[in-house]
Design a protein around this motif. Structure first.
Motif, short mmCIF file in Angstrom:
data_model
loop_
_atom_site.label_atom_id
_atom_site.label_comp_id
_atom_site.label_asym_id
_atom_site.label_seq_id
_atom_site.Cartn_x
_atom_site.Cartn_y
_atom_site.Cartn_z
N HIS A 152 -83.46 -14.17 91.59
CA HIS A 152 -83.93 -14.34 90.21
C HIS A 152 -83.95 -15.78 89.74
N ARG A 153 -83.61 -16.71 90.64
CA ARG A 153 -83.54 -18.12 90.23
C ARG A 153 -84.26 -18.98 91.25
N ASP A 154 -84.99 -19.98 90.77
CA ASP A 154 -85.60 -20.93 91.70
C ASP A 154 -84.54 -21.93 92.18
N TYR A 202 -81.80 -16.92 95.11
CA TYR A 202 -83.25 -16.96 94.95
C TYR A 202 -83.83 -15.68 94.36
N ASN A 232 -85.80 -19.65 100.43
CA ASN A 232 -86.44 -18.86 99.37
C ASN A 232 -86.85 -17.48 99.88
N HIS A 263 -87.32 -21.92 85.45
CA HIS A 263 -88.45 -22.14 86.35
C HIS A 263 -89.06 -20.83 86.79
N ARG A 264 -88.20 -19.90 87.18
CA ARG A 264 -88.71 -18.61 87.64
C ARG A 264 -89.53 -17.93 86.56
N ASP A 265 -89.11 -18.17 85.32
CA ASP A 265 -89.75 -17.55 84.17
C ASP A 265 -90.95 -18.38 83.68
#
Lengths: 196, 458, 246
Positions: free
Chosen positions: B435-437, B433, B426, C226-228
């Protein structure tokens, strides 16, 4: 080795084994219906920005044109004798002199219902520019001369000899600026189709 | 490092998200118009099938049709030239103009002349070329290449065009009304048409049987130029041929519905013979086409009729813009045509796709575009144009995934890392990572769960 | 009928619930299911990146694991399409051909082979269906919006048998989410933008869940959600069909 020989040799060496040319029979299994075809043509050509008028005589066309345009002092051109009261014939040698044409009236061979196009070739007019140079264009179409599809259209002209011919569908147009439709790009700003 | 190029330019384009949204929605709107137009034709899929077969047939017999076309065109009073490459094409045109002491030419849309960089070539020889299609004129004034083959300035907002026209055509400052701007271009270009002695057009279709060719425009600019000039030069790639005039019935039904959703272009002009007292010349250009014809996996790309439906449907094109492709022809079709011209320069393009396949579905001549993208990827890697770091990573991955033991160790390690040392993954070095988990880490893999819960198969 | 369960590598490692639901569904409908334990990956990540020539090891391992079954079923459209289009094994060409012909994505297996007509499942939520490109255009799980042809949808057919579920309409029914395998990192900017737009279509139309046949697309969209800090969740279609109450 000339470029022609070189290209042809390369093509011959590269092209795959002969594949069959498909039959077009499928596209001729349509039901021809003059009234429906004419109705569809009118709907389509109006949708793409032309105006249509059902008329019974050339006098009616003249009256309509005089109602639609202020033709005083304006140049009107047509190869058709029927318009001699309002239009001159173009017989010149230099088509640049057509630059000030306001309205040109041309006959057409036939129209296509599915896309609103009219076919005209140089059996009906001898100056190609006339389709493009006037501010406004008018076509005369005989009401029985409508085919349903482009397949039928090419059936009509399959063996014909011409120097130039065109399908014309509506007025000149562009949507190059942000997809906003503007009529009258370089050619005629309007198209009228008189169905006689 | 070629593979990153489209990505880098696309990243630039994506810095202005509102503009990306606007670009995407404008082109999606055209895709929707295309859907409405095609769904209205019950025989649409038959049209595509048959048109595809006609093109397959033509390519398989191109040697014959080229000669038939030449013979018939010559009988019509047309002069035929053959150009093996761009340089020869450009020189033929230069000679035709110089012989007539012509130093100004008007040109309608021709992607082939873009491919040959004709304008620059003629400019270097003191000949001015004005593009007459409104969109092409706009990008010409902006000194940019077209970003789309049918809508050359689709990347430009009307305010930017207003600015450009204010500078070059004297329209009022701050004016961005498309009607007004189009009128200004009309007036300016009318004067061009009336004063040019040479006009060049592209060719949409050439008919072997009759020696004629067809040019399709909405604006009427090709015809305005041609009919007012003394000499009409038509540049065409050798793949533009179709066998018979009646085949046009299919192609003209497909072309504009696929392109913009219109039932047909305003003008479909059939040029068979020169007008009285005028000259007509056709240049048949190879420039790599015979080479592409010799690549079995990629020859179908030569069936393209340049409708641009694949551009408008492509979710990547819509969100990266035409200039991100850095190629004469952008979009999915450009990504399978361009590597044939210059594999090294365009090694990035076949990777600028998710292989979603929408391009192949909208293609009116059924080119297997997304399959060819996949195949070009293989060729580009084999020819050594891939990033060496990527090659090493792929070799490691292939080795790991081929061995059940190594796979189990690696999988466990990945999950352990994510659970106990997420900072290794991360961070901003990981493109995922940014913009995305990362996915949440499960207690066990399915394989581990299965061993515990389905003993009979253990 | 002897069915081998093919669980794609990333599903095995990160989404075991989708795999368990697939297994339980197949068992419920009477299949004799085996999970060949030495399976790894179909080789698609390499092939789609231009390294198909490196997939021989994966192919051979796949054939070793999956030969000798009536069917091979996987909860993934993308991996199944890869197997059907590209699996080869010079040692066992006939076995490889049989595997290509008998490998099924779960939904198609349920509709076309098992011909399932009812589910004991309830999922009282608003759900958006994400049509994965390989499932849609590769395996023809539903009619493609580009074609002039009669509409159908195998996932919708199955989900309509789940009680309480409300399927939402989308603005763009089958646009790509932008995952695209290595595309998601190689073309990070466009991939993320495509994913955001796809997620927004679902959320704007009121989805509580996004479902689909491909966990890879769902993983991509889940990462963005998730990020949002979005309340919208993703769920594999197998989990809904397998009972689904969460």
């Amino acid at each position: 080795m000339t470029s022609k020989e070189q290209i042809l040799a390369a093509v011959k060496a590269s092209q795959p084994d002969l594949k069959e040319l498909p039959s077009l029979d499928f596209f001729y299994q349509d039901n021809l219906n003059q009234d429906e075809d004419l109705a569809q043509f009118i709907e389509t050509v109006e949708f793409i920005g032309a105006k249509t008028y059902r008329v019974n005589s050339y006098e009616e066309i003249i009256a309509q044109l005089q109602q639609d345009f202020d033709l005083k002092g304006k140049r009107v051109i047509s190869p058709l004798n029927e318009f001699s009261t309002i239009a001159e014939k173009y017989t010149g040698a230099d088509n640049h002199t057509l630059a000030d044409a306001e309205l040109i009236i041309l006959p057409t061979h036939f129209a296509v219902a599915e896309n609103g196009a009219c076919w005209i070739d140089d059996h009906l007019f001898d100056e190609r520019l006339m389709l493009f140079i006037p501010q406004h264009l008018a076509f005369v179409l005989k009401k029985e001369e409508v085919v349903p599809t482009m397949h039928r259209a090419y059936e009509r002209i399959a063996g014909k000899s011409y120097g130039y011919g065109a399908f014309v569908a509506g007025p000149s147009k562009t949507a190059d600026i942000e997809q906003s439709l503007v009529l009258g790009a370089h050619g005629p700003r309007s198209l009228r189709v008189f169905i006689i | 490092m070629k593979v990153a190029d489209h990505a880098q330019r696309a990243k630039e384009f994506n810095k202005d998200e509102k503009r990306v949204d606007w670009h995407d929605e404008t082109l999606w709107f055209i895709r929707q118009k295309r859907d409405r137009a095609s769904h209205n034709i019950p025989q649409w899929e038959e049209l595509r099938n048959t048109a595809s077969q006609i093109k397959n047939h033509t390519l398989s017999n191109l040697h014959h049709y080229l000669q038939e076309f030449e013979r018939n065109a010559q009988a019509n009073g047309v002069t035929i030239h053959w150009a093996a490459n761009a340089e020869e094409h450009n020189n033929i045109i230069l000679k035709l103009l110089q012989e007539r002491n012509i130093s100004q030419m008007v040109k309608s849309k021709s992607m082939l002349t873009e491919e040959c960089h004709l304008n620059d070539f003629l400019g270097d020889h003191g000949i001015e070329v004005i593009d007459s299609d409104l969109g092409e004129r706009i990008v010409q004034l902006a000194k940019e290449p077209p970003s789309h083959i049918v809508l050359p300035c689709i990347h430009k907002k009307k305010e930017e065009i207003g600015e450009l026209f204010h500078e070059h055509l004297g329209t009022p400052k701050g004016s961005a009304d498309p009607q007004l701007l189009t009128e200004a271009a009309r007036q300016s270009l009318r004067n061009v048409f009336l004063t040019r002695k040479a006009a060049l057009t592209g060719v949409n279709f050439a008919i072997a049987e009759t020696g004629e060719f067809v040019v399709c425009t909405n604006e009427g600019n090709a015809d305005m130029g041609v009919h007012l000039a003394d000499i009409h030069i038509a540049s065409m790639g050798i793949e533009k041929l179709i066998p018979q005039r009646r085949h046009l019935g299919l192609f003209l039904r497909l072309l504009t519905r696929s392109a913009t959703g219109q039932p047909i272009t305003t003008y479909s002009s059939h040029f068979a013979k020169p007008a009285k007292g005028k000259a007509m010349h056709i240049i048949l250009v190879d420039n790599g086409r015979s080479r592409q014809l010799g690549r079995p996996d990629f020859r179908a790309s030569l069936k393209c009729i340049r409708c641009s439906a694949c551009f408008n449907t492509c979710p990547v094109y819509r969100r990266s813009g035409g200039h991100s492709y850095n190629a004469v022809i952008a979009g999915p079709i450009g990504s399978i045509l361009s590597p044939n011209f210059d594999m090294k320069k365009h090694a990035d393009l076949p990777f600028a796709s998710t292989l979603c396949g929408s391009c192949s579905n909208v293609c009116p001549v059924k080119i297997d575009i997304h399959d060819q993208l996949y195949k070009w990827r293989q060729v580009i890697v084999q020819e050594g144009y891939a990033d060496p770091k990527k090659t090493v990573a792929m070799q490691v991955m292939a080795k790991t995934l081929a061995s059940p033991t190594m796979y189990r160790i690696a999988g466990k390690a990945a999950r352990t890392t994510l659970k106990y040392a997420p900072f290794v993954v991360n961070n901003k070095l990981n493109a995922w990572y940014l913009h995305r988990d990362m996915p949440e880490v499960p207690k066990s893999s399915f394989g581990e769960w299965y061993s515990k819960n389905r003993k009979n198969n253990d | 009928m002897k069915v081998a369960l093919f669980i794609p590598c990333y599903v095995d490692q990160f989404f075991p619930n989708a795999a368990i639901a697939t297994l339980q569904l197949l068992e419920k409908y009477g299949c004799d299911v085996t999970y060949p334990k030495n399976q790894t990956c179909c080789g698609q990540p390499m092939a789609n990146s231009g390294y198909a020539h490196l997939t021989g090891g994966c192919d051979r391992n796949f054939v070793d694991n999956f030969k000798g079954f009536d069917y091979i079923v996987a909860p993934s459209g993308s991996c199944v399409l890869h197997v059907k289009d590209h699996l080869h094994d010079e040692r066992f060409p006939e076995e490889a051909a049989k595997i290509r012909a008998t490998t099924y994505e779960l939904v198609t297996f349920l509709t076309d082979v098992l011909k399932v007509e009812s589910f004991d499942a309830s999922f009282p939520h608003k759900v958006g269906i994400h049509q994965s490109c390989h499932g849609l255009r590769g395996l023809k799980l539903a009619q493609m919006s580009e074609l002039t042809a009669a509409p159908f949808s195998k996932p919708v057919h199955l989900l309509n048998m789940v009680s309480g579920i409300e399927l939402i309409d989308l603005g763009r029914v089958d646009e790509c989410c932008g995952f695209g395998g290595t595309f998601c990192v190689a073309e990070e900017a466009v991939s993320v933008k495509m994913g955001k737009d796809r997620v927004a279509d679902h959320t704007l139309h009121g989805a509580e869940y996004i479902t689909g046949v491909d966990m890879s697309c769902l993983m991509h969209m889940e990462g963005l959600l998730h990020r949002d800090n979005s309340a919208v969740k993703v769920i594999h279609i197998a989990e809904i069909l397998n009972g689904g109450v969460r």
